[in-house]
Motif scaffolding. Structure first.
Motif, PDB file in Angstrom:
ATOM      1  N   PRO A   9       0.831  -1.198   0.000  1.00 21.67           N
ATOM      2  CA  PRO A   9       0.000   0.000   0.000  1.00 21.67           C
ATOM      3  C   PRO A   9       0.868   1.251   0.000  1.00 21.67           C
ATOM      4  CG  PRO A   9      -0.332  -1.299   2.036  1.00 21.67           C
ATOM      5  CD  PRO A   9       0.542  -2.093   1.133  1.00 21.67           C
ATOM      6  N   LYS A  13       0.896   2.428  -7.068  1.00 18.93           N
ATOM      7  CA  LYS A  13       0.258   1.643  -8.137  1.00 18.93           C
ATOM      8  C   LYS A  13      -0.851   2.439  -8.830  1.00 18.93           C
ATOM      9  CE  LYS A  13      -0.942  -1.692  -5.296  1.00 18.93           C
ATOM     10  NZ  LYS A  13      -0.393  -1.337  -3.963  1.00 18.93           N
ATOM     11  N   THR A  31      -9.037  -3.417  -7.843  1.00 18.03           N
ATOM     12  CA  THR A  31     -10.009  -4.086  -6.968  1.00 18.03           C
ATOM     13  C   THR A  31     -10.334  -3.194  -5.764  1.00 18.03           C
ATOM     14  OG1 THR A  31      -8.136  -5.375  -6.153  1.00 18.03           O
ATOM     15  CG2 THR A  31      -9.708  -6.513  -7.579  1.00 18.03           C
ATOM     16  N   GLY A  32      -9.360  -2.371  -5.301  1.00 15.74           N
ATOM     17  CA  GLY A  32      -9.635  -1.446  -4.202  1.00 15.74           C
ATOM     18  C   GLY A  32     -10.758  -0.483  -4.593  1.00 15.74           C
ATOM     19  N   LEU A  35     -14.086  -2.332  -4.825  1.00 19.44           N
ATOM     20  CA  LEU A  35     -14.641  -2.643  -3.503  1.00 19.44           C
ATOM     21  C   LEU A  35     -15.174  -1.389  -2.825  1.00 19.44           C
ATOM     22  CD1 LEU A  35     -11.926  -5.195  -2.357  1.00 19.44           C
ATOM     23  CD2 LEU A  35     -14.349  -5.704  -2.717  1.00 19.44           C
ATOM     24  N   ARG A  36     -14.471  -0.239  -3.024  1.00 20.68           N
ATOM     25  CA  ARG A  36     -14.969   1.006  -2.426  1.00 20.68           C
ATOM     26  C   ARG A  36     -16.297   1.393  -3.065  1.00 20.68           C
ATOM     27  NH1 ARG A  36      -9.545   1.804  -1.482  1.00 20.68           N
ATOM     28  NH2 ARG A  36      -9.083   2.346  -3.628  1.00 20.68           N
ATOM     29  N   MET A  53     -12.307  -4.111   5.026  1.00 21.07           N
ATOM     30  CA  MET A  53     -11.424  -3.106   4.424  1.00 21.07           C
ATOM     31  C   MET A  53     -10.956  -2.091   5.466  1.00 21.07           C
ATOM     32  SD  MET A  53     -13.370  -2.290   0.884  1.00 21.07           S
ATOM     33  CE  MET A  53     -12.119  -1.234   0.177  1.00 21.07           C
ATOM     34  N   GLU A  57      -7.712  -5.645   6.493  1.00 20.18           N
ATOM     35  CA  GLU A  57      -7.543  -7.061   6.115  1.00 20.18           C
ATOM     36  C   GLU A  57      -7.948  -7.277   4.667  1.00 20.18           C
ATOM     37  OE1 GLU A  57      -9.925  -8.952   9.081  1.00 20.18           O
ATOM     38  OE2 GLU A  57      -8.609  -8.182  10.660  1.00 20.18           O
ATOM     39  N   VAL A  59     -10.124  -8.878   1.690  1.00 15.40           N
ATOM     40  CA  VAL A  59     -11.438  -9.402   1.361  1.00 15.40           C
ATOM     41  C   VAL A  59     -11.233 -10.812   0.781  1.00 15.40           C
ATOM     42  CG1 VAL A  59     -13.351  -8.969  -0.254  1.00 15.40           C
ATOM     43  CG2 VAL A  59     -12.319  -7.070   0.996  1.00 15.40           C
ATOM     44  N   VAL A  64     -13.201 -10.946  -4.719  1.00  9.98           N
ATOM     45  CA  VAL A  64     -12.420 -10.125  -5.665  1.00  9.98           C
ATOM     46  C   VAL A  64     -12.272 -10.818  -7.016  1.00  9.98           C
ATOM     47  CG1 VAL A  64     -11.181  -8.695  -4.009  1.00  9.98           C
ATOM     48  CG2 VAL A  64     -10.218 -10.860  -4.656  1.00  9.98           C
ATOM     49  N   GLY A  84      -3.653  -3.712  -7.562  1.00  7.30           N
ATOM     50  CA  GLY A  84      -4.178  -4.227  -6.293  1.00  7.30           C
ATOM     51  C   GLY A  84      -4.734  -5.628  -6.419  1.00  7.30           C
ATOM     52  N   ARG A  87      -3.638 -10.366  -5.065  1.00  7.56           N
ATOM     53  CA  ARG A  87      -3.008 -10.105  -3.779  1.00  7.56           C
ATOM     54  C   ARG A  87      -2.702 -11.394  -3.036  1.00  7.56           C
ATOM     55  NH1 ARG A  87      -5.044  -4.610  -3.138  1.00  7.56           N
ATOM     56  NH2 ARG A  87      -4.338  -3.604  -1.246  1.00  7.56           N
ATOM     57  N   GLN A  91      -5.439 -15.895  -5.999  1.00  7.58           N
ATOM     58  CA  GLN A  91      -5.900 -14.888  -6.975  1.00  7.58           C
ATOM     59  C   GLN A  91      -5.024 -14.911  -8.225  1.00  7.58           C
ATOM     60  OE1 GLN A  91      -6.362 -10.984  -5.153  1.00  7.58           O
ATOM     61  NE2 GLN A  91      -7.432 -11.844  -3.383  1.00  7.58           N
ATOM     62  N   ARG A 126      -1.356  11.389   2.398  1.00  7.18           N
ATOM     63  CA  ARG A 126      -2.569  11.269   1.583  1.00  7.18           C
ATOM     64  C   ARG A 126      -3.791  11.607   2.439  1.00  7.18           C
ATOM     65  NH1 ARG A 126      -3.254   5.694  -1.548  1.00  7.18           N
ATOM     66  NH2 ARG A 126      -3.897   4.766   0.406  1.00  7.18           N
ATOM     67  N   ARG A 138      -9.921   8.171   3.497  1.00  6.62           N
ATOM     68  CA  ARG A 138     -10.195   6.730   3.483  1.00  6.62           C
ATOM     69  C   ARG A 138     -10.157   6.176   4.903  1.00  6.62           C
ATOM     70  NH1 ARG A 138      -6.701   3.692  -1.095  1.00  6.62           N
ATOM     71  NH2 ARG A 138      -6.693   2.166   0.593  1.00  6.62           N
ATOM     72  N   ARG A 149      -2.474  -3.614   7.053  1.00 12.77           N
ATOM     73  CA  ARG A 149      -2.327  -3.703   5.591  1.00 12.77           C
ATOM     74  C   ARG A 149      -0.912  -4.114   5.199  1.00 12.77           C
ATOM     75  NH1 ARG A 149      -4.445   2.053   4.496  1.00 12.77           N
ATOM     76  NH2 ARG A 149      -3.836   1.832   2.304  1.00 12.77           N
TER      77      ARG A 149
HETATM   78  P1  ADP Z   1      -3.881   0.058  -0.886  1.00 18.57           P
HETATM   79  O1  ADP Z   1      -3.712   1.549  -0.798  1.00 18.57           O
HETATM   80  O2  ADP Z   1      -3.755  -0.628   0.445  1.00 18.57           O
HETATM   81  O3  ADP Z   1      -3.070  -0.550  -1.954  1.00 18.57           O
HETATM   82  P2  ADP Z   1      -6.375  -0.666  -2.236  1.00 18.57           P
HETATM   83  O4  ADP Z   1      -7.199   0.493  -2.619  1.00 18.57           O
HETATM   84  O5  ADP Z   1      -5.722  -1.457  -3.291  1.00 18.57           O
HETATM   85  O6  ADP Z   1      -5.385  -0.136  -1.141  1.00 18.57           O
HETATM   86  O7  ADP Z   1      -7.250  -1.701  -1.349  1.00 18.57           O
HETATM   87  C1  ADP Z   1      -7.935  -1.275  -0.181  1.00 18.57           C
HETATM   88  C2  ADP Z   1      -8.512  -2.500   0.555  1.00 18.57           C
HETATM   89  O8  ADP Z   1      -9.406  -3.230  -0.303  1.00 18.57           O
HETATM   90  C3  ADP Z   1      -7.484  -3.548   0.998  1.00 18.57           C
HETATM   91  O9  ADP Z   1      -6.863  -3.229   2.224  1.00 18.57           O
HETATM   92  C4  ADP Z   1      -8.381  -4.803   1.090  1.00 18.57           C
HETATM   93  O10 ADP Z   1      -9.176  -4.799   2.244  1.00 18.57           O
HETATM   94  C5  ADP Z   1      -9.301  -4.645  -0.102  1.00 18.57           C
HETATM   95  N1  ADP Z   1      -8.760  -5.273  -1.342  1.00 18.57           N
HETATM   96  C6  ADP Z   1      -8.387  -4.625  -2.482  1.00 18.57           C
HETATM   97  N2  ADP Z   1      -7.961  -5.496  -3.414  1.00 18.57           N
HETATM   98  C7  ADP Z   1      -8.028  -6.729  -2.847  1.00 18.57           C
HETATM   99  C8  ADP Z   1      -7.710  -8.047  -3.279  1.00 18.57           C
HETATM  100  N3  ADP Z   1      -7.207  -8.267  -4.512  1.00 18.57           N
HETATM  101  N4  ADP Z   1      -7.918  -9.086  -2.429  1.00 18.57           N
HETATM  102  C9  ADP Z   1      -8.423  -8.882  -1.204  1.00 18.57           C
HETATM  103  N5  ADP Z   1      -8.738  -7.670  -0.720  1.00 18.57           N
HETATM  104  C10 ADP Z   1      -8.553  -6.597  -1.517  1.00 18.57           C
END
Ligand code: ADP
Length: 193
Positions: A9, A13, A31-32, A35-36, A53, A57, A59, A64, A84, A87, A91, A126, A138, A149
């Motif tokens: 993190p 990226k 994927t982040g 998921l958001r 999230m 931890e 997901v 994903v 992302g 992970r 996956q 940030r 966030r 993380r």
């Molecule tokens: P970061 O800034 O930590 O790289 P991301 O925006 O990529 O954050 O992801 C934020 C959160 O979304 C992660 O901490 C996790 O909970 C979840 N997440 C994102 N991508 C994945 C993935 N491929 N597998 C599992 N959880 C994920």
């Protein structure tokens, strides 16, 4: 070309993915971000992932992989930047299979190499900048979930570096360099692949 951006993190990226979208017309699959988006949609899945999230931890793989599968289905031509994702090794296997099924393959997994002190600084920054500009901070950009993380990254994601190295697909760039220099280094990787 289909690439993975790998790194902890705060490695940059998302920043580099955005540049590739602008300069090469590639498709960013974060994927982040997905998921958001899911968590604000009020769906059952969204509610399920929100707490995970925020704690920092991961997901479940199932969720994903399902999100990525949906996005790939609509874009047969490829040109993907996976940001992302993957992970976990599960996956990574799933991604290989999904790409194979659509007649695509992975061009490279590009590691943005950084160090922990810089990461913590970037993420704290940030959050501060977002707050100063009246933007939402966030929920996972705080010290407690950042620790989780980072640990999740070392335990579950960093094995992917060895995995892609063994497959001959790992390329490493210096993520501590200026944003434009990182961009050039990634461009060189793509132009030589
Ligand atoms: P970061 O800034 O930590 O790289 P991301 O925006 O990529 O954050 O992801 C934020 C959160 O979304 C992660 O901490 C996790 O909970 C979840 N997440 C994102 N991508 C994945 C993935 N491929 N597998 C599992 N959880 C994920």
């Amino acid at each position: 070309m289909n690439i993975i951006l790998l790194g902890p993190p705060g490695a940059g990226k998302g920043t580099q993915a955005a540049k590739l979208v602008a300069s090469r017309n590639m498709i960013q699959l974060s994927t982040g971000d997905m998921l958001r988006e899911a968590r604000t949609s009020g769906t059952e899945m969204g509610q399920k992932v929100a707490a995970i999230m925020d704690a920092g931890e991961l997901v479940t793989d199932e969720i994903v992989i399902g999100l990525i599968r949906e996005k790939l289905e609509g874009n047969a031509g490829g040109g993907f930047i996976f940001d992302g994702f993957p992970r976990t090794l599960a996956q990574a296997d799933a991604l290989e299979k999904l790409l194979n099924d659509m007649g695509q393959s992975l061009t490279a997994a590009i590691e943005l190499q950084v160090n922990d002190e810089v990461l913590v600084g970037r993420i704290v920054n940030r959050a501060k900048e977002a707050a100063a500009n009246g933007q939402p901070v966030r929920a996972d950009d705080n010290e407690e979930s950042l620790k989780v993380r980072l640990m999740e990254y070392y335990k579950k994601t960093s094995p992917l570096l060895g995995y892609y190295y063994a497959k001959g697909q790992l390329r490493t760039v210096d993520g501590l360099a200026e944003i434009n220099e990182v961009e050039s280094a990634i461009a060189r990787v793509l132009d030589n692949s």
